[in-house]
Design a protein around this motif. Structure first.
Motif, short mmCIF file in Angstrom:
data_model
loop_
_atom_site.label_atom_id
_atom_site.label_comp_id
_atom_site.label_asym_id
_atom_site.label_seq_id
_atom_site.Cartn_x
_atom_site.Cartn_y
_atom_site.Cartn_z
N PHE A 238 -94.06 -5.33 -20.70
CA PHE A 238 -92.75 -4.91 -21.17
C PHE A 238 -91.90 -4.37 -20.02
CE2 PHE A 238 -90.11 -1.53 -23.29
CZ PHE A 238 -89.24 -2.41 -23.92
N VAL A 239 -92.48 -3.53 -19.18
CA VAL A 239 -91.75 -2.98 -18.04
C VAL A 239 -91.27 -4.11 -17.13
CG1 VAL A 239 -91.94 -1.58 -15.96
CG2 VAL A 239 -92.90 -0.75 -18.11
N ASP A 240 -92.17 -5.04 -16.84
CA ASP A 240 -91.80 -6.17 -15.97
C ASP A 240 -90.66 -6.99 -16.58
OD1 ASP A 240 -93.81 -5.39 -14.26
OD2 ASP A 240 -95.23 -6.95 -14.88
N MET A 241 -90.59 -7.04 -17.90
CA MET A 241 -89.57 -7.82 -18.58
C MET A 241 -88.21 -7.13 -18.57
SD MET A 241 -89.59 -9.13 -22.57
CE MET A 241 -89.32 -7.49 -23.26
N ILE A 242 -88.19 -5.81 -18.78
CA ILE A 242 -86.90 -5.14 -18.98
C ILE A 242 -86.21 -4.74 -17.68
CG2 ILE A 242 -87.54 -4.31 -21.27
CD1 ILE A 242 -87.97 -1.53 -20.04
N VAL A 243 -86.94 -4.65 -16.56
CA VAL A 243 -86.28 -4.25 -15.31
C VAL A 243 -85.16 -5.21 -14.93
CG1 VAL A 243 -86.59 -3.93 -12.83
CG2 VAL A 243 -88.22 -2.92 -14.43
N PRO A 244 -85.41 -6.53 -14.87
CA PRO A 244 -84.28 -7.43 -14.54
C PRO A 244 -83.22 -7.47 -15.62
CG PRO A 244 -86.27 -8.70 -15.09
CD PRO A 244 -86.68 -7.27 -14.97
N GLN A 245 -83.60 -7.24 -16.86
CA GLN A 245 -82.61 -7.20 -17.93
C GLN A 245 -81.68 -6.00 -17.77
OE1 GLN A 245 -84.75 -7.32 -21.65
NE2 GLN A 245 -85.47 -9.43 -21.35
N ALA A 246 -82.25 -4.87 -17.37
CA ALA A 246 -81.43 -3.67 -17.12
C ALA A 246 -80.46 -3.91 -15.97
CB ALA A 246 -82.34 -2.47 -16.83
N GLU A 247 -80.91 -4.62 -14.96
CA GLU A 247 -80.03 -4.93 -13.83
C GLU A 247 -78.87 -5.80 -14.29
OE1 GLU A 247 -82.64 -6.76 -11.03
OE2 GLU A 247 -83.57 -4.87 -10.40
N ALA A 248 -79.16 -6.75 -15.20
CA ALA A 248 -78.08 -7.61 -15.72
C ALA A 248 -77.09 -6.81 -16.55
CB ALA A 248 -78.68 -8.74 -16.55
N LEU A 249 -77.57 -5.76 -17.20
CA LEU A 249 -76.69 -4.90 -17.99
C LEU A 249 -75.87 -3.97 -17.11
CD1 LEU A 249 -79.10 -3.87 -20.91
CD2 LEU A 249 -77.03 -5.26 -21.12
N GLY A 250 -76.32 -3.76 -15.88
CA GLY A 250 -75.66 -2.79 -15.02
C GLY A 250 -76.05 -1.38 -15.35
N LEU A 251 -77.23 -1.21 -16.00
CA LEU A 251 -77.73 0.11 -16.36
C LEU A 251 -79.02 0.40 -15.60
CD1 LEU A 251 -77.22 -0.12 -20.24
CD2 LEU A 251 -75.70 0.95 -18.57
N THR A 252 -79.37 1.66 -15.49
CA THR A 252 -80.59 2.04 -14.79
C THR A 252 -81.61 2.58 -15.78
OG1 THR A 252 -79.72 4.27 -14.37
CG2 THR A 252 -79.36 2.59 -12.67
N LEU A 253 -82.88 2.38 -15.47
CA LEU A 253 -83.96 2.91 -16.30
C LEU A 253 -84.34 4.28 -15.75
CD1 LEU A 253 -86.06 -0.35 -16.68
CD2 LEU A 253 -84.51 0.67 -18.35
N PRO A 254 -84.47 5.28 -16.61
CA PRO A 254 -84.64 6.67 -16.17
C PRO A 254 -86.06 6.96 -15.68
CG PRO A 254 -84.73 6.57 -18.55
CD PRO A 254 -84.41 5.17 -18.08
N ASP A 255 -86.46 6.33 -14.59
CA ASP A 255 -87.81 6.51 -14.05
C ASP A 255 -87.72 6.45 -12.53
OD1 ASP A 255 -90.43 6.52 -13.29
OD2 ASP A 255 -91.06 4.87 -14.58
N PRO A 256 -87.77 7.61 -11.84
CA PRO A 256 -87.65 7.61 -10.38
C PRO A 256 -88.83 6.92 -9.68
CG PRO A 256 -88.25 9.79 -11.21
CD PRO A 256 -87.90 8.96 -12.40
N ASP A 257 -89.94 6.75 -10.39
CA ASP A 257 -91.12 6.12 -9.80
C ASP A 257 -91.15 4.61 -10.03
OD1 ASP A 257 -92.15 8.60 -8.94
OD2 ASP A 257 -92.97 8.98 -10.94
N LEU A 258 -90.13 4.08 -10.67
CA LEU A 258 -90.10 2.65 -10.99
C LEU A 258 -89.77 1.84 -9.73
CD1 LEU A 258 -90.26 0.63 -13.40
CD2 LEU A 258 -87.77 0.83 -13.58
N LYS A 259 -90.71 1.02 -9.30
CA LYS A 259 -90.49 0.19 -8.11
C LYS A 259 -91.45 -0.99 -8.12
CE LYS A 259 -93.52 3.07 -5.25
NZ LYS A 259 -93.62 3.90 -4.03
N TRP A 260 -91.06 -2.05 -7.43
CA TRP A 260 -91.87 -3.27 -7.38
C TRP A 260 -93.07 -3.07 -6.45
CZ3 TRP A 260 -92.77 -7.46 -9.96
CH2 TRP A 260 -93.45 -8.54 -9.38
N ASN A 261 -94.24 -3.46 -6.93
CA ASN A 261 -95.46 -3.37 -6.14
C ASN A 261 -95.86 -4.79 -5.74
OD1 ASN A 261 -98.25 -3.27 -5.33
ND2 ASN A 261 -98.44 -1.27 -6.36
N GLU A 262 -95.61 -5.14 -4.49
CA GLU A 262 -95.86 -6.50 -4.02
C GLU A 262 -97.33 -6.86 -4.14
OE1 GLU A 262 -94.53 -10.06 -3.08
OE2 GLU A 262 -93.17 -8.34 -2.99
#
Length: 352
Positions: A238-262
């Motif tokens: 779910f997290v992997d799905m909504i991150v790019p959707q939030a970017e398309a909305l122009g909104l941020t997800l309220p999680d300072p630890d949210l980041k891509w792990n290569e």
């Protein structure tokens, strides 16, 4: 009971267990007439009925906004969505009943507080933007959780989920559209959308249940092929799905630890407030009391409908029984007349 009878019963139970195990190992469907372990029946009844309760209680926060939706179109769409949720509850209650527990008992378990529903519905919907956040995040989490349930080992549950997931996909798209319009509107509208996402992000992630290490039912449910993925696996999807959707909305997800792990190929996200989750589950959420108060009121106000339906069903059954008795009596009379006529014919032949 004789020792021979006991041995025969044990052998029958063993054969039934082996057949059940074979169905599970072959990824086949268990149907209502099939034998199933009592633990499987009990676990399914709990899960399916809790799902049904969640659909019914989940109507409340959105139904409150039908009269306040900003346009006739929005009112009509939201009304249709609430009606969909009612239908989902009915599908699921019907599926639960095939496991042997009457709907009246399932309802009583909810009204008495013995049965639970999803904790997400104990949070208030404060603004119109919350309708968007509920549609995008809450229904989105539901889809992520429920699509694998279309393949659940119990047939009636899996088939109900197929219809439900199709309708939930429209609900998510509706929510995303609401947020998109708000986030591309005025600054006040964008802030309202951001505030709604901030409120519902954490509770939406908690919809998948506690972490796997703290989930007492998840592993066994997966072994029975009821669930296909663990709570944490679904949450990560779910997290992997909504991150790019939030970017398309122009909104941020309220999680300072949210980041891509290569290295993992997934997004890392922060710890959720599981103390709050357990508090809401136990009845201390913002809207627990209000939700159940309204549900009990609705149940009481609908008593006359249930009584009328029961009276109608009894009348139909009585009329069917009377018709069957009349038909049987007519058939007996016809048979008697035939016997008399046949006897007369034989006598005439003999006399001739």
């Amino acid at each position: 009971m004789t020792e021979q009878t006991t041995t025969a019963d044990q052998a029958a139970t063993t054969a039934e267990q082996q057949h059940f195990d074979h169905l599970i190992s072959e990824d086949s469907r268990v149907e209502p007439r099939d034998w199933m372990p009592e633990a499987y029946r009990k676990s399914l009844t709990r899960q399916v009925s809790q799902h049904a309760h969640s659909e019914i209680i989940g109507m409340q926060p959105e139904a409150n906004w039908i009269t306040r939706a900003p346009s006739l179109k929005r009112k009509a769409v939201l009304m249709a969505k609430v009606q969909d949720e009612a239908g989902h509850g009915l599908y699921l209650y019907s599926a639960a009943e095939t496991l042997g527990t009457p709907r009246s008992v399932l309802n009583e378990q909810l009204l008495s507080g013995k049965a639970k529903y999803s904790s997400i519905f104990n949070y208030p919907a404060r603004t119109w933007a919350d309708m968007g956040a509920i549609g995008w995040l809450v229904d989105g989490a539901a889809i992520c959780n429920q699509v694998p349930l279309c393949r659940a080992s119990y047939g009636p549950y899996g088939r109900a989920m197929v219809r439900i997931c199709k309708e939930e996909s429209f609900h998510q798209r509706q929510g995303w559209e609401i947020l998109y319009e708000l986030s591309h509107g005025t600054e006040a509208q964008k802030q309202m959308a951001q505030d709604a996402v901030n409120r519902f992000y954490g509770p939406a992630l908690q919809m998948f249940g506690p972490p796997d290490a703290d989930s007492p039912n998840s592993q066994q449910s997966m072994e029975w092929n009821i669930k296909r993925f663990s709570n944490d696996e679904l949450r990560q999807r779910f997290v992997d799905m909504i991150v790019p959707q939030a970017e398309a909305l122009g909104l941020t997800l309220p999680d300072p630890d949210l980041k891509w792990n290569e290295e993992r190929g997934h997004y890392d996200y922060g710890q959720l407030d599981w103390n709050e989750f357990m508090s809401v589950i136990k009845g201390s959420g913002p809207c627990n009391v209000q939700r159940m108060k309204r549900r009990r009121e609705a149940h009481a106000n609908g008593a006359w409908v249930r009584e009328a339906a029961e009276a109608y069903a009894q009348r139909q059954a009585r009329e069917a029984a009377e018709a069957a008795a009349a038909a049987s009596s007519s058939q007996e009379d016809a048979n008697e007349d035939f016997t008399v006529m046949a006897g007369r014919g034989s006598a005439e032949l003999i006399g001739a």
